[in-house]
Design an enzyme around this catalytic site. Sequence first.
Site, PDB file in Angstrom:
ATOM      1  N   ASN A   1       0.240  41.552  37.827  1.00 59.66           N
ATOM      2  CA  ASN A   1       1.377  42.219  37.176  1.00 59.66           C
ATOM      3  C   ASN A   1       1.005  43.606  36.641  1.00 59.66           C
ATOM      4  OD1 ASN A   1       4.112  42.270  36.432  1.00 59.66           O
ATOM      5  ND2 ASN A   1       3.654  41.651  34.335  1.00 59.66           N
TER       6      ASN A   1
ATOM      7  N   LYS B   1       0.903  46.598  41.683  1.00 61.61           N
ATOM      8  CA  LYS B   1       0.428  46.831  43.054  1.00 61.61           C
ATOM      9  C   LYS B   1       1.583  47.090  44.021  1.00 61.61           C
ATOM     10  CE  LYS B   1      -1.923  43.011  43.600  1.00 61.61           C
ATOM     11  NZ  LYS B   1      -1.663  42.452  42.251  1.00 61.61           N
TER      12      LYS B   1
ATOM     13  N   LYS C   1       0.465  41.906  53.702  1.00 59.78           N
ATOM     14  CA  LYS C   1       0.160  41.130  52.499  1.00 59.78           C
ATOM     15  C   LYS C   1      -0.487  39.840  52.987  1.00 59.78           C
ATOM     16  CE  LYS C   1       0.880  39.968  47.983  1.00 59.78           C
ATOM     17  NZ  LYS C   1       0.483  40.737  46.799  1.00 59.78           N
TER      18      LYS C   1
ATOM     19  N   THR D   1       1.017  34.207  46.650  1.00 58.43           N
ATOM     20  CA  THR D   1       1.280  32.945  45.968  1.00 58.43           C
ATOM     21  C   THR D   1       2.600  33.067  45.191  1.00 58.43           C
ATOM     22  OG1 THR D   1       0.016  33.571  43.986  1.00 58.43           O
ATOM     23  CG2 THR D   1      -1.186  32.495  45.774  1.00 58.43           C
TER      24      THR D   1
ATOM     25  N   GLU E   1      -1.985  44.866  50.810  1.00 56.38           N
ATOM     26  CA  GLU E   1      -1.903  44.558  49.376  1.00 56.38           C
ATOM     27  C   GLU E   1      -2.582  43.234  49.071  1.00 56.38           C
ATOM     28  OE1 GLU E   1       1.502  43.232  46.361  1.00 56.38           O
ATOM     29  OE2 GLU E   1       1.868  45.230  47.180  1.00 56.38           O
ATOM     30  N   GLY E   2      -3.518  43.271  48.134  1.00 54.78           N
ATOM     31  CA  GLY E   2      -4.203  42.058  47.697  1.00 54.78           C
ATOM     32  C   GLY E   2      -3.334  41.227  46.771  1.00 54.78           C
ATOM     33  N   ALA E   3      -3.924  40.169  46.227  1.00 53.52           N
ATOM     34  CA  ALA E   3      -3.232  39.302  45.267  1.00 53.52           C
ATOM     35  C   ALA E   3      -4.048  39.274  43.983  1.00 53.52           C
ATOM     36  CB  ALA E   3      -3.085  37.889  45.831  1.00 53.52           C
TER      37      ALA E   3
END
Length: 217
Positions: free
Chosen positions: A13, A16, A38, A42, A115-117
């Site tokens: 949060n 990104k 992506k 999750t 884009e990572g998580a």
Amino acid sequence: MSKRIFITATNTNIGKTYTSKLLIEAFVRLGLRVGVYKPIETGVITVAPDGNALFETALIHNPALKALSLNDIVTLQLQLPAAPFVANKGKSIDLAIFDTALAKIEALCDLVIIEGAGGLMVPIDSEIMMIDLARYFNATPLLVTHCNLGCINDTLLSIKALEEAKLPFVVGFNCRVEDTSFETTSLPYLKHRFGSIYRIDNDIDTIAKALLDTISS
């Protein structure tokens, strides 16, 4: 292989997806065809929200991406809003599962924003962290950090992780309207340490150019 940018952050949060969408437009202004990916998302109930937001923005500027579906953009979709290790119940993940999807996207673009998580040290499985995904993809990280009190510590820890991993990177600060104390509580040290900083809202075109320079160097 197209140019690859890996969007990561100091935590979840942080912004990104917001940053990725601005970067799409910045790279388009530089004359590049942009794709998005992506690998893991999750918290997916019906539609992957972050992946879908990226896909919709990219489609506006690169109609060739219409050949793909959202499932091409988001390979691993997990329901629990948690680290992939937890959301995937600790199962091992072979990173090769991402190769085919990324190749399909790269065939339609000059540059892909991956884009990572969560943050850099979010566990993907028992052996692999999110930072390892950037290395696996041979992608240049953009570290998105925040402007709340504590951003100095969070930013420096993430920078240390990237430096130890020997990954070239660029840092951008995502300052929000409510971050009213940043100028007095954090910026003085950041200017002392770095001389100047990039802000996502004001400097996105400069950030895009810096990422391209980092890839080329």
